[in-house]
Design an enzyme around this catalytic site. Structure first.
Site, short mmCIF file in Angstrom:
data_model
loop_
_atom_site.label_atom_id
_atom_site.label_comp_id
_atom_site.label_asym_id
_atom_site.label_seq_id
_atom_site.Cartn_x
_atom_site.Cartn_y
_atom_site.Cartn_z
N TYR A 217 0.85 -1.19 0.00
CA TYR A 217 0.00 0.00 0.00
C TYR A 217 0.89 1.25 0.00
O TYR A 217 1.92 1.27 0.68
CB TYR A 217 -0.90 0.06 1.24
CG TYR A 217 -2.01 -0.97 1.32
CD1 TYR A 217 -2.32 -1.80 0.25
CD2 TYR A 217 -2.76 -1.11 2.48
CE1 TYR A 217 -3.34 -2.74 0.34
CE2 TYR A 217 -3.78 -2.05 2.58
CZ TYR A 217 -4.06 -2.86 1.50
OH TYR A 217 -5.07 -3.79 1.60
N HIS B 172 -1.10 -12.03 1.28
CA HIS B 172 -2.11 -11.11 0.71
C HIS B 172 -2.99 -11.77 -0.36
O HIS B 172 -4.20 -11.58 -0.39
CB HIS B 172 -1.36 -9.91 0.10
CG HIS B 172 -2.17 -8.67 -0.01
ND1 HIS B 172 -1.61 -7.42 0.01
CD2 HIS B 172 -3.50 -8.45 -0.15
CE1 HIS B 172 -2.55 -6.51 -0.11
NE2 HIS B 172 -3.71 -7.11 -0.21
N1 LIG Z 1 -6.93 -8.31 1.73
C1 LIG Z 1 -7.21 -7.65 0.64
O1 LIG Z 1 -6.96 -8.09 -0.50
C2 LIG Z 1 -7.87 -6.31 0.75
C3 LIG Z 1 -8.54 -5.76 -0.35
C4 LIG Z 1 -9.16 -4.53 -0.20
C5 LIG Z 1 -9.09 -3.86 1.00
N2 LIG Z 1 -8.42 -4.40 2.06
C6 LIG Z 1 -8.33 -3.69 3.36
O2 LIG Z 1 -9.64 -3.38 3.77
C7 LIG Z 1 -9.76 -1.99 4.00
C8 LIG Z 1 -11.16 -1.54 3.67
O3 LIG Z 1 -11.55 -1.90 2.37
P1 LIG Z 1 -11.93 -0.85 1.22
O4 LIG Z 1 -10.99 0.30 1.29
O5 LIG Z 1 -12.00 -1.63 -0.04
O6 LIG Z 1 -13.38 -0.42 1.52
P2 LIG Z 1 -14.07 0.25 2.76
O7 LIG Z 1 -13.10 0.72 3.74
O8 LIG Z 1 -15.11 -0.70 3.20
O9 LIG Z 1 -14.73 1.52 2.13
C9 LIG Z 1 -13.99 2.65 1.84
C10 LIG Z 1 -14.90 3.60 1.08
O10 LIG Z 1 -16.11 3.77 1.81
C11 LIG Z 1 -16.29 5.16 2.08
N3 LIG Z 1 -16.78 5.26 3.46
C12 LIG Z 1 -16.16 4.87 4.59
N4 LIG Z 1 -16.94 5.09 5.64
C13 LIG Z 1 -18.08 5.65 5.17
C14 LIG Z 1 -19.27 6.11 5.79
N5 LIG Z 1 -19.46 6.03 7.11
N6 LIG Z 1 -20.23 6.62 4.99
C15 LIG Z 1 -20.06 6.71 3.66
N7 LIG Z 1 -18.96 6.29 3.02
C16 LIG Z 1 -17.98 5.76 3.78
C17 LIG Z 1 -14.95 5.80 1.88
O11 LIG Z 1 -15.13 7.10 1.40
P3 LIG Z 1 -14.61 8.36 2.26
O12 LIG Z 1 -13.12 8.31 2.17
O13 LIG Z 1 -15.23 9.52 1.56
O14 LIG Z 1 -15.11 8.17 3.64
C18 LIG Z 1 -14.31 4.92 0.81
O15 LIG Z 1 -14.75 5.33 -0.46
C19 LIG Z 1 -8.67 -1.37 3.13
O16 LIG Z 1 -8.32 -0.09 3.56
C20 LIG Z 1 -7.57 -2.37 3.29
O17 LIG Z 1 -6.88 -2.12 4.51
C21 LIG Z 1 -7.83 -5.63 1.95
#
Ligand SMILES: NC(=O)c1ccc[n+]([C@@H]2O[C@H](COP(=O)([O-])OP(=O)(O)OC[C@H]3O[C@@H](n4cnc5c(N)ncnc54)[C@H](OP(=O)(O)O)[C@@H]3O)[C@@H](O)[C@H]2O)c1
Length: 372
Positions: free
Chosen positions: A122, A186
């Site tokens: 990241y 990962h």
């Molecule tokens: N193991 C893997 O392969 C893998 C893959 C993907 C992700 N991950 C991990 O999982 C974490 C989370 O996944 P993700 O980033 O895909 O998705 P997420 O955190 O579930 O969602 C992030 C998105 O949701 C919005 N958001 C967050 N809180 C909100 C709320 N209360 N109301 C409205 N919108 C909201 C954010 O926008 P704003 O910034 O505008 O709030 C952003 O666009 C990542 O940061 C990473 O650490 C792991």
């Protein structure tokens, strides 16, 4: 410009207060151990303790008292992992925090978050990795390392033992720590479209090599990410150390039930990523279904909450640890407070019923794990 911000904060605060006071139809199931969990619904591990309560020192007690006053902080339930260490069921995802990483990590820790999820690949900026920026955020927050659960992940480039040892040492340096709470493989293999990835071992080799990271004292718990039920079954019979955590794509429309069942059977804690529906928009769906689905909206309306509150609380109640990321301080706070929302058994069952309501052909994109 200050007035609209203050107004927004007031609205969020009032929403959370109203949510907390919403009637709960099935109180017999509530109050797990922190008044926010429904005991009967945990399938992957029993939330068992609270974290964020500090190390008992005067300094820590003072900080918690201050937090309680300034941010309405409360303790976060945990699940005990195979090592005996505890993992909070809510944390901060750090992918895509970009240039805001240092500030957002600091803010999140000050609010009470105690888990940060990152990965070796990241990036915060063109020149700074997410891990380096997270270390700066932690330092700025003043929260002791011992109170924070750090997860990082390594790609198949580092599945060979030499490469893995070197990579983990780099993670430790970048995160300014001498141990990782959790290290995950990962992806099982290089993704087809990832031309930068060059595997130095198979998934099985990588998994077996992870035990050395624990034996050498660099890592407390180990696990995998983006694996399917059969792969998880196979891996759970291999290696010198048990799988502590599986991290897969999990949201209301993709509940990954088959793989979660294997995890539960093997005592593997389950973390969901993209729980707020980001996978769908990343894959071309026009509007994020989590925020527009009528069932989720109706539950949110009934409980005077946001759809994100409903989704996060439902997930955690179903035994899924969540790691939402946000670049927005208001969302950070909403997500942290989402665990206070009270959902009834009927709400939970309605949420369960959304599984597979949406379908999408992901072809060989390699995302997630489990059934589609
Ligand atoms: N193991 C893997 O392969 C893998 C893959 C993907 C992700 N991950 C991990 O999982 C974490 C989370 O996944 P993700 O980033 O895909 O998705 P997420 O955190 O579930 O969602 C992030 C998105 O949701 C919005 N958001 C967050 N809180 C909100 C709320 N209360 N109301 C409205 N919108 C909201 C954010 O926008 P704003 O910034 O505008 O709030 C952003 O666009 C990542 O940061 C990473 O650490 C792991």
């Amino acid at each position: 410009m200050l007035f609209p911000k203050l107004l927004l904060l007031l609205v969020v605060y009032l929403t959370q207060v109203i949510c907390e006071e919403s009637p709960i139809a099935n109180d017999a199931n509530a109050n797990f151990d922190t008044n926010v969990y429904e005991k009967s619904s945990i399938i992957n591990g029993k939330p068992d303790d609270v974290i964020g309560g500090g190390d008992g020192s005067d300094e820590s007690k003072k900080r918690n008292e201050d937090d309680a006053i300034s941010s309405n902080v409360y303790t976060i339930p945990t699940v005990t992992l195979k090592s005996g260490h505890k993992m909070p069921l809510l944390g901060l995802g750090s992918d895509k925090l970009e240039g805001g990483t240092v500030k957002l990590v600091k803010e999140a820790l000050e609010m009470g978050y105690r888990l940060i999820d990152t990965a070796k690949n990241y990036e915060a900026t063109w020149t700074e990795s997410s891990e380096v920026a997270i270390a700066k955020g932690i330092a700025a927050s003043g929260v002791p390392r011992s109170e924070i659960f750090l997860t990082t992940k390594i790609m198949p480039d580092f599945f060979g033992i030499k490469e893995m040892r070197k990579a983990v040492k780099e993670c430790l340096t970048d995160l300014r720590t001498d141990y990782l709470d959790l290290l995950l493989l990962h992806h099982p293999s290089c993704e087809e479209d990832d031309t930068d990835c060059s595997a130095t071992g198979t998934l099985l080799e990588g998994w077996k090599n992870m035990a050395a990271m624990v034996n050498e004292g660099m890592v407390r718990d180990i696990g995998v990410s983006n694996v399917f039920s059969q792969q998880l079954k196979n891996l759970s019979m291999e290696g010198e150390k048990p799988i502590s955590v599986l991290q897969n794509w999990f949201d209301p429309f993709h509940q990954d039930r088959r793989t979660r069942a294997v995890a539960a059977k093997n005592g593997i804690a389950y973390t969901g990523y993209s729980t707020l529906g980001v996978v769908w928009t990343d894959e071309g769906v026009k509007e994020n279904p989590v925020f527009i689905d009528s069932t989720i909206k109706q539950i949110a309306d009934r409980r005077n909450c946001a759809p994100s509150d409903v989704v996060l609380k439902w997930a955690v109640t179903r035994g899924v640890a969540v790691i939402p990321g946000s670049t927005n301080s208001t969302h950070l706070r909403m997500n942290y407070n989402s665990l206070k929302v009270k959902l009834t058994e009927e709400d939970l069952i309605l949420m369960d019923g959304l599984n597979n309501k949406l379908t999408h052909d992901y072809g060989s994109s390699g995302i997630g794990g489990g059934e589609l």
